[in-house]
Design a protein around this motif. Structure first.
Motif, PDB file in Angstrom:
ATOM      1  N   LYS A 118      -0.140   0.050   1.022  1.00  0.00           N
ATOM      2  CA  LYS A 118      -0.596  -1.024   0.118  1.00  0.00           C
ATOM      3  C   LYS A 118      -0.216  -2.369   0.731  1.00  0.00           C
ATOM      4  O   LYS A 118       0.716  -2.465   1.520  1.00  0.00           O
ATOM      5  CB  LYS A 118       0.096  -0.909  -1.250  1.00  0.00           C
ATOM      6  CG  LYS A 118      -0.333   0.261  -2.095  1.00  0.00           C
ATOM      7  CD  LYS A 118       0.242   0.106  -3.502  1.00  0.00           C
ATOM      8  CE  LYS A 118       0.191   1.355  -4.307  1.00  0.00           C
ATOM      9  NZ  LYS A 118      -1.086   1.914  -4.617  1.00  0.00           N
ATOM     10  N   LYS A 119      -0.964  -3.403   0.305  1.00  0.00           N
ATOM     11  CA  LYS A 119      -0.596  -4.758   0.735  1.00  0.00           C
ATOM     12  C   LYS A 119       0.340  -5.328  -0.319  1.00  0.00           C
ATOM     13  O   LYS A 119       0.002  -5.338  -1.500  1.00  0.00           O
ATOM     14  CB  LYS A 119      -1.843  -5.643   0.824  1.00  0.00           C
ATOM     15  CG  LYS A 119      -2.777  -5.233   1.917  1.00  0.00           C
ATOM     16  CD  LYS A 119      -3.990  -6.152   1.908  1.00  0.00           C
ATOM     17  CE  LYS A 119      -5.170  -5.421   2.520  1.00  0.00           C
ATOM     18  NZ  LYS A 119      -6.311  -5.244   1.650  1.00  0.00           N
ATOM     19  N   LEU A 318      -6.756 -10.599  -3.152  1.00  0.00           N
ATOM     20  CA  LEU A 318      -6.020  -9.362  -3.443  1.00  0.00           C
ATOM     21  C   LEU A 318      -6.131  -8.925  -4.906  1.00  0.00           C
ATOM     22  O   LEU A 318      -5.355  -8.105  -5.376  1.00  0.00           O
ATOM     23  CB  LEU A 318      -4.531  -9.555  -3.107  1.00  0.00           C
ATOM     24  CG  LEU A 318      -4.187  -9.889  -1.652  1.00  0.00           C
ATOM     25  CD1 LEU A 318      -2.695 -10.129  -1.491  1.00  0.00           C
ATOM     26  CD2 LEU A 318      -4.625  -8.754  -0.727  1.00  0.00           C
ATOM     27  N   LYS A 320      -8.816  -7.566  -6.515  1.00  0.00           N
ATOM     28  CA  LYS A 320      -9.730  -6.506  -6.960  1.00  0.00           C
ATOM     29  C   LYS A 320      -9.501  -5.163  -6.273  1.00  0.00           C
ATOM     30  O   LYS A 320     -10.379  -4.342  -6.211  1.00  0.00           O
ATOM     31  CB  LYS A 320     -11.180  -6.956  -6.745  1.00  0.00           C
ATOM     32  CG  LYS A 320     -11.589  -8.038  -7.727  1.00  0.00           C
ATOM     33  CD  LYS A 320     -13.060  -8.362  -7.599  1.00  0.00           C
ATOM     34  CE  LYS A 320     -13.380  -9.602  -8.404  1.00  0.00           C
ATOM     35  NZ  LYS A 320     -13.583 -10.773  -7.586  1.00  0.00           N
ATOM     36  N   SER A 321      -8.321  -4.982  -5.718  1.00  0.00           N
ATOM     37  CA  SER A 321      -8.164  -3.686  -5.053  1.00  0.00           C
ATOM     38  C   SER A 321      -6.935  -2.951  -5.546  1.00  0.00           C
ATOM     39  O   SER A 321      -5.962  -3.555  -6.009  1.00  0.00           O
ATOM     40  CB  SER A 321      -8.114  -3.869  -3.540  1.00  0.00           C
ATOM     41  OG  SER A 321      -6.929  -4.507  -3.194  1.00  0.00           O
ATOM     42  N   ASP A 322      -7.007  -1.635  -5.459  1.00  0.00           N
ATOM     43  CA  ASP A 322      -5.904  -0.800  -5.917  1.00  0.00           C
ATOM     44  C   ASP A 322      -4.816  -0.687  -4.862  1.00  0.00           C
ATOM     45  O   ASP A 322      -3.740  -0.158  -5.122  1.00  0.00           O
ATOM     46  CB  ASP A 322      -6.411   0.622  -6.224  1.00  0.00           C
ATOM     47  CG  ASP A 322      -7.302   0.605  -7.458  1.00  0.00           C
ATOM     48  OD1 ASP A 322      -7.161  -0.337  -8.256  1.00  0.00           O
ATOM     49  OD2 ASP A 322      -8.137   1.527  -7.578  1.00  0.00           O
ATOM     50  N   ASP A 323      -5.136  -1.170  -3.655  1.00  0.00           N
ATOM     51  CA  ASP A 323      -4.139  -1.008  -2.602  1.00  0.00           C
ATOM     52  C   ASP A 323      -3.266  -2.260  -2.441  1.00  0.00           C
ATOM     53  O   ASP A 323      -2.858  -2.639  -1.369  1.00  0.00           O
ATOM     54  CB  ASP A 323      -4.814  -0.643  -1.266  1.00  0.00           C
ATOM     55  CG  ASP A 323      -5.726  -1.744  -0.778  1.00  0.00           C
ATOM     56  OD1 ASP A 323      -5.957  -2.699  -1.548  1.00  0.00           O
ATOM     57  OD2 ASP A 323      -6.190  -1.663   0.375  1.00  0.00           O
ATOM     58  N   VAL A 324      -3.017  -2.916  -3.578  1.00  0.00           N
ATOM     59  CA  VAL A 324      -2.177  -4.114  -3.558  1.00  0.00           C
ATOM     60  C   VAL A 324      -0.969  -3.893  -4.458  1.00  0.00           C
ATOM     61  O   VAL A 324      -1.101  -3.373  -5.561  1.00  0.00           O
ATOM     62  CB  VAL A 324      -2.972  -5.345  -4.062  1.00  0.00           C
ATOM     63  CG1 VAL A 324      -2.068  -6.576  -4.145  1.00  0.00           C
ATOM     64  CG2 VAL A 324      -4.160  -5.621  -3.154  1.00  0.00           C
TER      65      VAL A 324
END
Ligand SMILES: O=P(O)(O)OC[C@H]1O[C@H](O[C@H]2O[C@H](CO)[C@@H](O)[C@H](O)[C@H]2O)[C@H](O)[C@@H](O)[C@@H]1O
Length: 415
Positions: A118-119, A318, A320-324
């Motif tokens: 994730k970021k 950052l 709209k993503s689940d990897d944040v």
């Protein structure tokens, strides 16, 4: 989060029905209750004063209770803390609190396991988080070690400071790190990155495209811009009217004003509260919030540190993503808005910095670990030591967390 291109302002600046068409809906903004008043444009000496209220005003509206509970006086805290740590009840209460809000340092592996792939975006409060709480707000400096820790963290993850203070003060006098993003005045003054994929953000009139000191393109977002003259007027009135209250201090943060009572004799707290209350009667478009031994006067707009986090995540691309994984570290009531947004909307972690158990929307905590050491000392020495440790140790824990993050990132990138 989207900024709608057909809106002139994202902020609920005028709650009067006649102006409803001006209300924006930035990220689902909801109106505050109507105040039905207009801007006073007079000089502070000419403000038509409503009849001063009685001390009963501030008693009945709960201001005094909030003032008393807004971080106990340091000596009392230290004494209670030192005496109580031997008590089983306190130990139990503390243990159960730590089960609910575990130490972010002890849970570091759990956090990084979750952060894998994730970021991370890092948000930091200033006072009480990066610098210890001290009597004089002008002396709340961050250590050079802390500065390095923040600078290093920013090399690996986008890092922003979100403070109640004015952005200029935080950027140019306190933190002085150019590699960060900043939101001052509780999020009402943001300098953030330009998100080129968000095509319509520049059409919002609260966002101004600008360049920073390194000539980098930035967005300046000031949703309460129209309140600047009003805030200035209130600031000058408050300075004038608090002159006689020894120990009081008023700060102008451009979009909000702080009235400090940390150094005011407790018997004069009702007077200072009533004074602020009376001035606010002339400004129905301003509201009051409570911080740590500080009364904060701010515009009645639906904007806070939580909204600032959402805005910055959006600007960073950052949102709209689940990897944040956004992480926010803070110590104060105003940080709760950010903890709430992270917990309920962004899938992130709030970390509460606090020497005592508190109800919070954070996930983790950072707490002074020195209590075990000081029990073994004679009482006067332990009070003295715990005072010093209390001031510094919480920030040291924040620093350790940032350093651990840097080491982990470093290892990950090297792997
Ligand atoms: O959001 P923050 O960065 O945490 O700012 C909140 C307030 O911080 C400052 O006041 C607090 O810290 C002072 C220095 O340690 C302390 O003397 C005071 O009692 C605290 O309330 C700042 O001066 C305020 O203007 C900020 O709103």
């Amino acid at each position: 989060m989207e900024i709608k291109s057909n809106q002139t302002s994202p902020v609920l600046t005028d709650p009067a029905p006649v102006n409803k068409s001006r209300l924006g809906t930035y990220s689902g903004l909801l109106p505050y209750p109507p105040a039905g008043a207009t801007f006073s444009s007079g000089k502070y000496v000419k403000i038509p004063r409503k009849k001063p209220g009685t001390l009963d005003d501030v008693r009945s509206n709960g201001w005094l209770d909030a003032m008393k509970s807004s971080s106990p006086p340091r000596k009392k805290l230290i004494k209670d803390f030192t005496v109580q740590i031997t008590s089983d009840d306190t130990d139990t209460a503390h243990l159960s609190w730590m089960l609910k809000y575990p130490s972010a340092l002890h849970s570091f592996t759990q956090i990084t396991d979750y952060a894998k792939n994730k970021k991370i975006a890092m948000f930091l409060d200033y006072d009480g988080t990066l610098s210890p709480i001290v009597d004089d707000p002008d002396c709340a400096l961050m250590s050079s070690d802390m500065r390095s820790a923040v600078r290093n963290a920013a090399k690996y993850v986008p890092t922003a400071i979100i403070s109640g203070r004015s952005r200029d003060k935080v950027v140019y006098e306190l933190v002085e790190l150019r590699e960060l993003y900043y939101a001052g005045s509780h999020g009402m003054d943001i300098m953030g990155p330009v998100n080129h994929s968000a095509t319509d953000d520049h059409s919002n009139n609260c966002i101004i495209r600008s360049t920073d000191q390194q000539d980098k393109e930035v967005n300046l977002f000031q949703p309460a811009k129209e309140f600047i003259p009003m805030i200035d007027e209130v600031f000058r009135t408050l300075v004038e009217n608090t002159k006689g209250i020894q120990g009081s201090k008023v700060e102008n943060h451009k979009f909000c004003v702080s009235v400090h009572y940390r150094n005011v004799d407790e018997k004069n707290w009702p007077t200072i509260a009533q004074l602020v209350h009376d001035i606010l009667k002339n400004y129905p478009r301003l509201r009051l919030t409570h911080g740590r031994k500080v009364l904060e006067v701010r515009p009645m707009i639906d904007w806070n540190k939580g909204k600032a986090v959402e805005f910055l995540l959006d600007s960073l691309g950052l949102s709209k993503s689940d990897d944040v994984l956004p992480i926010y570290i803070g110590d104060d009531k105003t940080d709760e808005d950010a903890f709430k947004v992270l917990r309920e909307k962004c899938g992130g972690y709030g970390i509460l910095v606090s020497p005592v158990p508190k109800e919070t929307k954070a996930f983790y905590s950072l707490k002074d670990p020195s209590e075990v050491q000081i029990t073994s000392m004679p009482l006067p020495t332990s009070i003295l030591y715990s005072g010093l440790l209390n001031l510094m140790e919480l920030c040291v824990q924040v620093m350790k967390f940032l350093e651990s993050l840097v080491r982990w990132k470093n290892k990950q990138e090297g792997a």
